[in-house]
Design a protein around this motif. Sequence first.
Motif, PDB file in Angstrom:
ATOM      1  N   ARG A 255      24.609  36.885  50.996  1.00  0.00           N
ATOM      2  CA  ARG A 255      25.017  35.604  51.597  1.00  0.00           C
ATOM      3  C   ARG A 255      24.065  35.203  52.717  1.00  0.00           C
ATOM      4  O   ARG A 255      23.753  34.028  52.889  1.00  0.00           O
ATOM      5  CB  ARG A 255      26.458  35.695  52.105  1.00  0.00           C
ATOM      6  N   ALA A 256      23.576  36.195  53.449  1.00  0.00           N
ATOM      7  CA  ALA A 256      22.596  35.895  54.499  1.00  0.00           C
ATOM      8  C   ALA A 256      21.289  35.392  53.890  1.00  0.00           C
ATOM      9  O   ALA A 256      20.659  34.477  54.439  1.00  0.00           O
ATOM     10  CB  ALA A 256      22.349  37.139  55.355  1.00  0.00           C
TER      11      ALA A 256
ATOM     12  N   ARG B  63      21.037  33.722  51.069  1.00  0.00           N
ATOM     13  CA  ARG B  63      21.286  32.347  50.636  1.00  0.00           C
ATOM     14  C   ARG B  63      21.328  31.397  51.826  1.00  0.00           C
ATOM     15  O   ARG B  63      20.853  30.266  51.746  1.00  0.00           O
ATOM     16  CB  ARG B  63      22.591  32.259  49.845  1.00  0.00           C
ATOM     17  N   ALA B  64      21.898  31.853  52.946  1.00  0.00           N
ATOM     18  CA  ALA B  64      21.945  31.006  54.142  1.00  0.00           C
ATOM     19  C   ALA B  64      20.542  30.717  54.664  1.00  0.00           C
ATOM     20  O   ALA B  64      20.240  29.584  55.049  1.00  0.00           O
ATOM     21  CB  ALA B  64      22.792  31.677  55.223  1.00  0.00           C
ATOM     22  N   CYS B  65      19.680  31.737  54.658  1.00  0.00           N
ATOM     23  CA  CYS B  65      18.306  31.532  55.120  1.00  0.00           C
ATOM     24  C   CYS B  65      17.541  30.609  54.183  1.00  0.00           C
ATOM     25  O   CYS B  65      16.709  29.816  54.630  1.00  0.00           O
ATOM     26  CB  CYS B  65      17.585  32.868  55.246  1.00  0.00           C
TER      27      CYS B  65
ATOM     28  N   GLU C 259      18.881  28.216  52.457  1.00  0.00           N
ATOM     29  CA  GLU C 259      19.442  26.868  52.601  1.00  0.00           C
ATOM     30  C   GLU C 259      18.948  26.183  53.872  1.00  0.00           C
ATOM     31  O   GLU C 259      18.464  25.059  53.829  1.00  0.00           O
ATOM     32  CB  GLU C 259      20.975  26.966  52.619  1.00  0.00           C
TER      33      GLU C 259
ATOM     34  N   ALA D   9      20.891  29.203  60.064  1.00  0.00           N
ATOM     35  CA  ALA D   9      21.215  30.614  59.874  1.00  0.00           C
ATOM     36  C   ALA D   9      20.889  31.404  61.133  1.00  0.00           C
ATOM     37  O   ALA D   9      21.645  32.301  61.528  1.00  0.00           O
ATOM     38  CB  ALA D   9      20.439  31.174  58.682  1.00  0.00           C
TER      39      ALA D   9
ATOM     40  N   THR E 177      16.991  36.232  60.962  1.00  0.00           N
ATOM     41  CA  THR E 177      16.252  35.644  59.841  1.00  0.00           C
ATOM     42  C   THR E 177      14.968  36.407  59.517  1.00  0.00           C
ATOM     43  O   THR E 177      14.590  36.477  58.352  1.00  0.00           O
ATOM     44  CB  THR E 177      15.931  34.167  60.130  1.00  0.00           C
TER      45      THR E 177
END
Length: 195
Positions: free
Chosen positions: A69-70, A72-74, A76, A81, A88
């Motif tokens: 999930r991290a 995918r957040a980075c 996005e 993030a 990151t």
Amino acid sequence: MSIFLQNQVLLAQDSKDKSIPNLLPGNFVFGESTMNGVVISYMQVLIFVVTFFVMVGLTLFISRSRLGRACRACAEDLKMANLLGINTNNIIALTFVIGASLAAVAAVLLGMQYGVINPHLGFLAGIKAFTAAVLGGIGSIPGAVLGGLLLGVAEAFGADIFGDQYKDVVAFSLLVLVLLFRPTGILGRPEVEKV
């Protein structure tokens, strides 16, 4: 970086092909004989099985784990993030480690399939992997596998129809057509920008 690493290996060793013994000799024959039937080697079955399990594992990691999930957040929004407390830099480093590990698995399977390795073996395979990812849809792991299968079938038919020397032309022509008519790929979703 790819060209740099290829030339580094060329300077450190040489450009001669190194043979790899076939660890899984033999094949399945569907039909009357090897001339009139379909022949699938044990190595091709192994490549398919390993690819399937790696795809499932990567998909589960990206969709279900905290680090996934991290990632995918980075992908996005890197700044958001970072604001949410995700390190990151570590996530970007983890992404490179995962990519390098998957490339190593692919390199071992590719070398065992062809029976030889050399410094230039992965260059065309890397370009075709990028082509498969674009065909399937950037950001979609099953889409990349589907794009690879579609690319392989198109190359096989292209080699059969036009000749073996034109299979790369067929592959990259397919890429151009997909980019013209469906730029998001087969399973890719168009990005929606919120204002």
